[in-house]
Design an enzyme around this catalytic site. Structure first.
Site, PDB file in Angstrom:
ATOM      1  N   GLY A  49       0.853  -1.196   0.000  1.00  0.00           N
ATOM      2  CA  GLY A  49       0.000   0.000   0.000  1.00  0.00           C
ATOM      3  C   GLY A  49       0.889   1.247   0.000  1.00  0.00           C
ATOM      4  O   GLY A  49       0.522   2.290   0.539  1.00  0.00           O
TER       5      GLY A  49
ATOM      6  N   TYR B 297     -15.619  -0.199   8.560  1.00  0.00           N
ATOM      7  CA  TYR B 297     -14.174   0.076   8.715  1.00  0.00           C
ATOM      8  C   TYR B 297     -13.759  -0.134  10.178  1.00  0.00           C
ATOM      9  O   TYR B 297     -12.764  -0.808  10.466  1.00  0.00           O
ATOM     10  CB  TYR B 297     -13.925   1.519   8.264  1.00  0.00           C
ATOM     11  CG  TYR B 297     -12.527   2.047   8.442  1.00  0.00           C
ATOM     12  CD1 TYR B 297     -11.457   1.521   7.734  1.00  0.00           C
ATOM     13  CD2 TYR B 297     -12.282   3.127   9.304  1.00  0.00           C
ATOM     14  CE1 TYR B 297     -10.174   2.050   7.879  1.00  0.00           C
ATOM     15  CE2 TYR B 297     -11.010   3.660   9.448  1.00  0.00           C
ATOM     16  CZ  TYR B 297      -9.963   3.116   8.738  1.00  0.00           C
ATOM     17  OH  TYR B 297      -8.692   3.635   8.878  1.00  0.00           O
TER      18      TYR B 297
END
Ligand code: NAD
Ligand code: AKB
Length: 313
Positions: free
Chosen positions: A10, A144
């Site tokens: 990422g 999340y």
């Protein structure tokens, strides 16, 4: 000294770019492999190795870890709060499976250390609103937040059961100028600086009095490296550490920007992200991080605002 080879997954994201560059300064450019699903960020180009990789492909990840002789993994790939509410299944799948893939490979390949960030999003409406402590009621209401909460306990499980040295911070909303934020509820606090310089006007998607925990990126990068470099006996929390620096509202950040750009004005048009923000604490108690490994933030709102505007100009 053991030679470390670091993999950042990422690496083209908001944190990934700056963390990769910081790790390259510590371990040497060639010893930090950046990887992402999307193309290499411009700021990373020419600074070290880059591998295009989907963290969900466990076999490919495993091959890369062996081939590159990886000894540390930083897992930053995730779907953040606002984007997560638009596609809850995808957010759960990516946020959980990426972590389980990394933890499994870390266990099998005896990786020295793993870093995985959690978030203040683990807290929910039943958590204390102010100075939210390390250990308290945790009942997140976003997908999340649920994925971060479950992830924290997977980290703790792999540490307790298999001895994987995985470390974690509950980051607040992060503010930075080098790379764009990736779909969070706190993104307004980055957008506002861009719009203040370009348009002299900003329409905020949160109400003026919405206080949230925030932090300037240099503090977040330093906290990450300080935690990862702490001697193992100083790391008492194996879920994730509360981490704190700032707490401000849209009205307060706008007032600070106005001291530099007097013609700047702000208006408010709250959307679905207001509900997410309202479910989170306004401020965080990070005394455990401070006493365990000496955490201390450096940037306040005034210093951060000056630095953001100077750099964006
Ligand atoms: P971001 O969205 O900016 O970056 C995430 C990166 O992961 C992107 O570059 C994306 O292309 C990549 N990615 C997505 N799916 C992938 C896949 N399948 N394989 C490989 N790469 C993939 O996010 P960020 O803000 O840099 O956040 C990094 C981590 O920090 C996340 O776990 C996030 O939850 C956490 N965090 C961020 C903040 C913040 O304010 N930025 C606050 C709290 C926690
Ligand atoms: C978000 O708003 O989703 C992130 C976070 C606080 O985790 N910035």
């Amino acid at each position: 000294m053991v030679k470390e080879k670091v993999l950042v997954i990422g690496a083209s994201g908001q944190i990934g770019v700056e963390l990769t560059l910081a790790l390259r300064r510590i371990y040497g450019n060639a010893n930090v492999v950046a990887s992402d699903l999307r193309e290499e960020n411009q700021l990373l180009k020419g600074t070290g190795p880059y591998v295009s990789m989907d963290v969900m492909n466990k076999e490919m990840l495993h091959v890369q870890v062996i081939r590159q002789g990886i000894t540390q993994i930083y897992l930053l790939a995730a779907i953040l709060s606002a984007t997560g509410e638009k596609n809850p299944n995808l957010a759960w799948h990516l946020n959980m499976q990426s972590l389980l893939n990394v933890l499994d490979i870390a266990r099998e390949e005896k990786i020295h250390k793993v870093y995985w960030p959690s978030s203040i999003a683990v807290f929910g409406p039943t958590s204390p609103k102010n100075d939210c402590p390390q250990r308290t009621i945790i009942e997140p209401t976003t997908v999340y937040g649920i994925s971060k909460y479950a992830g924290e306990f997977w980290c703790n499980y792999y540490f307790q059961r298999y001895g994987v040295d995985v470390r974690s911070l509950r980051y607040p909303g992060l503010i930075s100028y080098k790379s764009a934020p990736g779909g969070g509820t706190t993104d307004y606090a980055v957008e506002i600086y861009h719009e203040a310089l370009e348009e002299k006007q900003y329409t905020c998607f949160l109400k003026e009095d919405t206080y949230l925990p925030m932090m300037y990126m240099p503090d977040a990068i330093r906290a990450t490296i300080e935690l990862m470099e702490s001697p193992v006996e100083k790391v008492s929390v194996r879920t994730s550490y509360n981490l704190s620096a700032l707490s401000f509202s849209p009205k307060e950040i706008a007032a600070e920007i106005k001291t530099h750009i007097p013609e700047f004005s702000i208006s408010y048009a709250p959307d679905y992200r207001q509900q997410i923000a309202d479910s989170w604490p306004a401020s965080i108690d990070d005394s455990v991080a401070r006493s365990d490994w000496g955490w201390k933030p450096e940037f306040d709102l005034a210093r951060m605002t000056k630095d953001m505007l100077d750099n964006l100009k």
